[in-house]
Design an enzyme around this catalytic site. Sequence first.
Site, PDB file in Angstrom:
ATOM      1  N   HIS A   1      -3.839  -4.969   7.740  1.00  0.00           N
ATOM      2  CA  HIS A   1      -4.115  -3.849   8.639  1.00  0.00           C
ATOM      3  C   HIS A   1      -3.263  -3.972   9.905  1.00  0.00           C
ATOM      4  O   HIS A   1      -3.405  -4.905  10.684  1.00  0.00           O
ATOM      5  CB  HIS A   1      -5.588  -3.730   9.030  1.00  0.00           C
ATOM      6  CG  HIS A   1      -5.942  -2.337   9.492  1.00  0.00           C
ATOM      7  ND1 HIS A   1      -5.754  -1.222   8.696  1.00  0.00           N
ATOM      8  CD2 HIS A   1      -6.448  -1.858  10.654  1.00  0.00           C
ATOM      9  CE1 HIS A   1      -6.143  -0.134   9.339  1.00  0.00           C
ATOM     10  NE2 HIS A   1      -6.551  -0.497  10.532  1.00  0.00           N
TER      11      HIS A   1
ATOM     12  N   ARG B   1      -7.250  12.772   1.196  1.00  0.00           N
ATOM     13  CA  ARG B   1      -6.176  13.160   2.123  1.00  0.00           C
ATOM     14  C   ARG B   1      -4.799  12.687   1.666  1.00  0.00           C
ATOM     15  O   ARG B   1      -3.794  13.220   2.106  1.00  0.00           O
ATOM     16  CB  ARG B   1      -6.456  12.638   3.535  1.00  0.00           C
ATOM     17  CG  ARG B   1      -6.407  11.130   3.661  1.00  0.00           C
ATOM     18  CD  ARG B   1      -6.587  10.679   5.089  1.00  0.00           C
ATOM     19  NE  ARG B   1      -7.921  10.991   5.587  1.00  0.00           N
ATOM     20  CZ  ARG B   1      -8.378  10.551   6.764  1.00  0.00           C
ATOM     21  NH1 ARG B   1      -7.583   9.826   7.537  1.00  0.00           N
ATOM     22  NH2 ARG B   1      -9.589  10.839   7.151  1.00  0.00           N
TER      23      ARG B   1
ATOM     24  N   THR C   1      -8.430   3.303   8.814  1.00  0.00           N
ATOM     25  CA  THR C   1      -9.650   2.495   8.842  1.00  0.00           C
ATOM     26  C   THR C   1      -9.801   1.813  10.196  1.00  0.00           C
ATOM     27  O   THR C   1      -8.869   1.181  10.694  1.00  0.00           O
ATOM     28  CB  THR C   1      -9.609   1.445   7.716  1.00  0.00           C
ATOM     29  OG1 THR C   1      -9.404   2.109   6.463  1.00  0.00           O
ATOM     30  CG2 THR C   1     -10.909   0.676   7.646  1.00  0.00           C
TER      31      THR C   1
ATOM     32  N   HIS D   1       0.869   6.234   2.010  1.00  0.00           N
ATOM     33  CA  HIS D   1       1.606   7.178   2.859  1.00  0.00           C
ATOM     34  C   HIS D   1       2.777   7.851   2.153  1.00  0.00           C
ATOM     35  O   HIS D   1       3.332   8.810   2.688  1.00  0.00           O
ATOM     36  CB  HIS D   1       2.009   6.500   4.165  1.00  0.00           C
ATOM     37  CG  HIS D   1       0.808   6.172   4.999  1.00  0.00           C
ATOM     38  ND1 HIS D   1      -0.039   7.153   5.476  1.00  0.00           N
ATOM     39  CD2 HIS D   1       0.280   4.987   5.395  1.00  0.00           C
ATOM     40  CE1 HIS D   1      -1.025   6.584   6.141  1.00  0.00           C
ATOM     41  NE2 HIS D   1      -0.860   5.279   6.105  1.00  0.00           N
TER      42      HIS D   1
ATOM     43  N   HIS E   1      -5.733   3.697  -1.524  1.00  0.00           N
ATOM     44  CA  HIS E   1      -7.072   4.005  -1.018  1.00  0.00           C
ATOM     45  C   HIS E   1      -7.423   5.427  -1.443  1.00  0.00           C
ATOM     46  O   HIS E   1      -6.816   6.389  -0.978  1.00  0.00           O
ATOM     47  CB  HIS E   1      -7.082   3.877   0.514  1.00  0.00           C
ATOM     48  CG  HIS E   1      -8.429   4.085   1.133  1.00  0.00           C
ATOM     49  ND1 HIS E   1      -8.660   3.867   2.479  1.00  0.00           N
ATOM     50  CD2 HIS E   1      -9.612   4.506   0.629  1.00  0.00           C
ATOM     51  CE1 HIS E   1      -9.924   4.134   2.756  1.00  0.00           C
ATOM     52  NE2 HIS E   1     -10.521   4.538   1.637  1.00  0.00           N
TER      53      HIS E   1
ATOM     54  N   GLU F   1     -10.668  -9.629   2.421  1.00  0.00           N
ATOM     55  CA  GLU F   1      -9.450  -9.295   3.159  1.00  0.00           C
ATOM     56  C   GLU F   1      -9.813  -9.227   4.636  1.00  0.00           C
ATOM     57  O   GLU F   1     -10.612  -8.382   5.045  1.00  0.00           O
ATOM     58  CB  GLU F   1      -8.866  -7.961   2.697  1.00  0.00           C
ATOM     59  CG  GLU F   1      -7.593  -7.586   3.451  1.00  0.00           C
ATOM     60  CD  GLU F   1      -7.026  -6.242   3.043  1.00  0.00           C
ATOM     61  OE1 GLU F   1      -6.285  -5.643   3.873  1.00  0.00           O
ATOM     62  OE2 GLU F   1      -7.316  -5.782   1.920  1.00  0.00           O
TER      63      GLU F   1
ATOM     64  N   ARG G   1      -9.689   8.120  -0.859  1.00  0.00           N
ATOM     65  CA  ARG G   1     -10.679   8.529   0.141  1.00  0.00           C
ATOM     66  C   ARG G   1     -11.538   9.684  -0.373  1.00  0.00           C
ATOM     67  O   ARG G   1     -11.109  10.460  -1.234  1.00  0.00           O
ATOM     68  CB  ARG G   1      -9.977   8.960   1.431  1.00  0.00           C
ATOM     69  CG  ARG G   1      -9.497   7.796   2.288  1.00  0.00           C
ATOM     70  CD  ARG G   1      -8.845   8.288   3.564  1.00  0.00           C
ATOM     71  NE  ARG G   1      -8.584   7.196   4.493  1.00  0.00           N
ATOM     72  CZ  ARG G   1      -9.398   6.826   5.469  1.00  0.00           C
ATOM     73  NH1 ARG G   1     -10.544   7.473   5.656  1.00  0.00           N
ATOM     74  NH2 ARG G   1      -9.082   5.841   6.276  1.00  0.00           N
TER      75      ARG G   1
ATOM     76  N   ASN H   1       0.847  -1.187   0.000  1.00  0.00           N
ATOM     77  CA  ASN H   1       0.000   0.000   0.000  1.00  0.00           C
ATOM     78  C   ASN H   1       0.888   1.245   0.000  1.00  0.00           C
ATOM     79  O   ASN H   1       1.724   1.419   0.890  1.00  0.00           O
ATOM     80  CB  ASN H   1      -0.909  -0.018   1.235  1.00  0.00           C
ATOM     81  CG  ASN H   1      -1.931   1.099   1.216  1.00  0.00           C
ATOM     82  OD1 ASN H   1      -1.611   2.250   0.948  1.00  0.00           O
ATOM     83  ND2 ASN H   1      -3.178   0.769   1.515  1.00  0.00           N
TER      84      ASN H   1
ATOM     85  N   GLU I   1      -8.709   0.471  -2.861  1.00  0.00           N
ATOM     86  CA  GLU I   1      -9.575   0.486  -1.688  1.00  0.00           C
ATOM     87  C   GLU I   1     -10.476   1.705  -1.785  1.00  0.00           C
ATOM     88  O   GLU I   1     -10.008   2.811  -2.088  1.00  0.00           O
ATOM     89  CB  GLU I   1      -8.755   0.555  -0.403  1.00  0.00           C
ATOM     90  CG  GLU I   1      -7.890  -0.672  -0.179  1.00  0.00           C
ATOM     91  CD  GLU I   1      -7.099  -0.603   1.109  1.00  0.00           C
ATOM     92  OE1 GLU I   1      -6.656  -1.662   1.591  1.00  0.00           O
ATOM     93  OE2 GLU I   1      -6.916   0.519   1.642  1.00  0.00           O
TER      94      GLU I   1
END
Length: 237
Positions: free
Chosen positions: A190, A48, A100, A9, A42, A150, A44, A6, A69
């Site tokens: 996660h 963000r 999440t 970030h 992801h 998942e 959003r 992922n 996602e």
Amino acid sequence: MRLAVNIDHIATIRQARKAREPEPVLAALLAEQAGAHGIVCHLRGDRRHIQERDLRLLSEVIKTKLNLEMAATEEMLTIARRVKPDVVTLVPESPNEVTTQGGLNVISQRKYLIPFIQQLKKAGIRVSIFVDPDEKQIAACREVGVNLIEINTGKYAEAEKEKEREKNLEEVKKAAAYAQDLELEVHAGHGLDYHNVSPIVEIKEISELSIGFAIIARAAIVGLTQAVKEMLNLLEK
């Protein structure tokens, strides 16, 4: 076991300064070259970190697998059908959460999710659901028409006491076995990092892990290529 990285970030760092770097797409390519089996991002509602521009470029250059996602909203459905990632993972989303907070409540949204998922599948997109290790929720995933889930490993990863961690690990194990009995492909993720991932790797029903923050944090010290390779080594043991 496969690793999907992922890259959210990387975009978080960029958006913190509203700058043009670091480039999430470059990070995704480096992760692929280091051996990652897929890329996760992801998009959003509040944008963000990942932006639509990132998603579009990722869909054009990723050679392994792109997993988007997203929340189950009409806005995201329109974007997904236009971009056509390989996989869409439906996740819950709250405006003020740092990350999440749990799996999607499939049971309470069953009637809404069935046609939503059908539209994604008609667009040629495989659909997954991020779900807590709860047998009723997993059964509901099967009922709404997905064959991939998942499992949320957040409670296991965040447990501070050994007994609590072992209890949560056992829940993940049971959930994975139950899902496989329902003929669902099982992924997990996660909160997983270099210290807690090994017991999850030992769960034979899980075929892929989605890991982001830990790899990006490690990359800040050793570089992304090394960070991905170190995680892959743990997954291959």
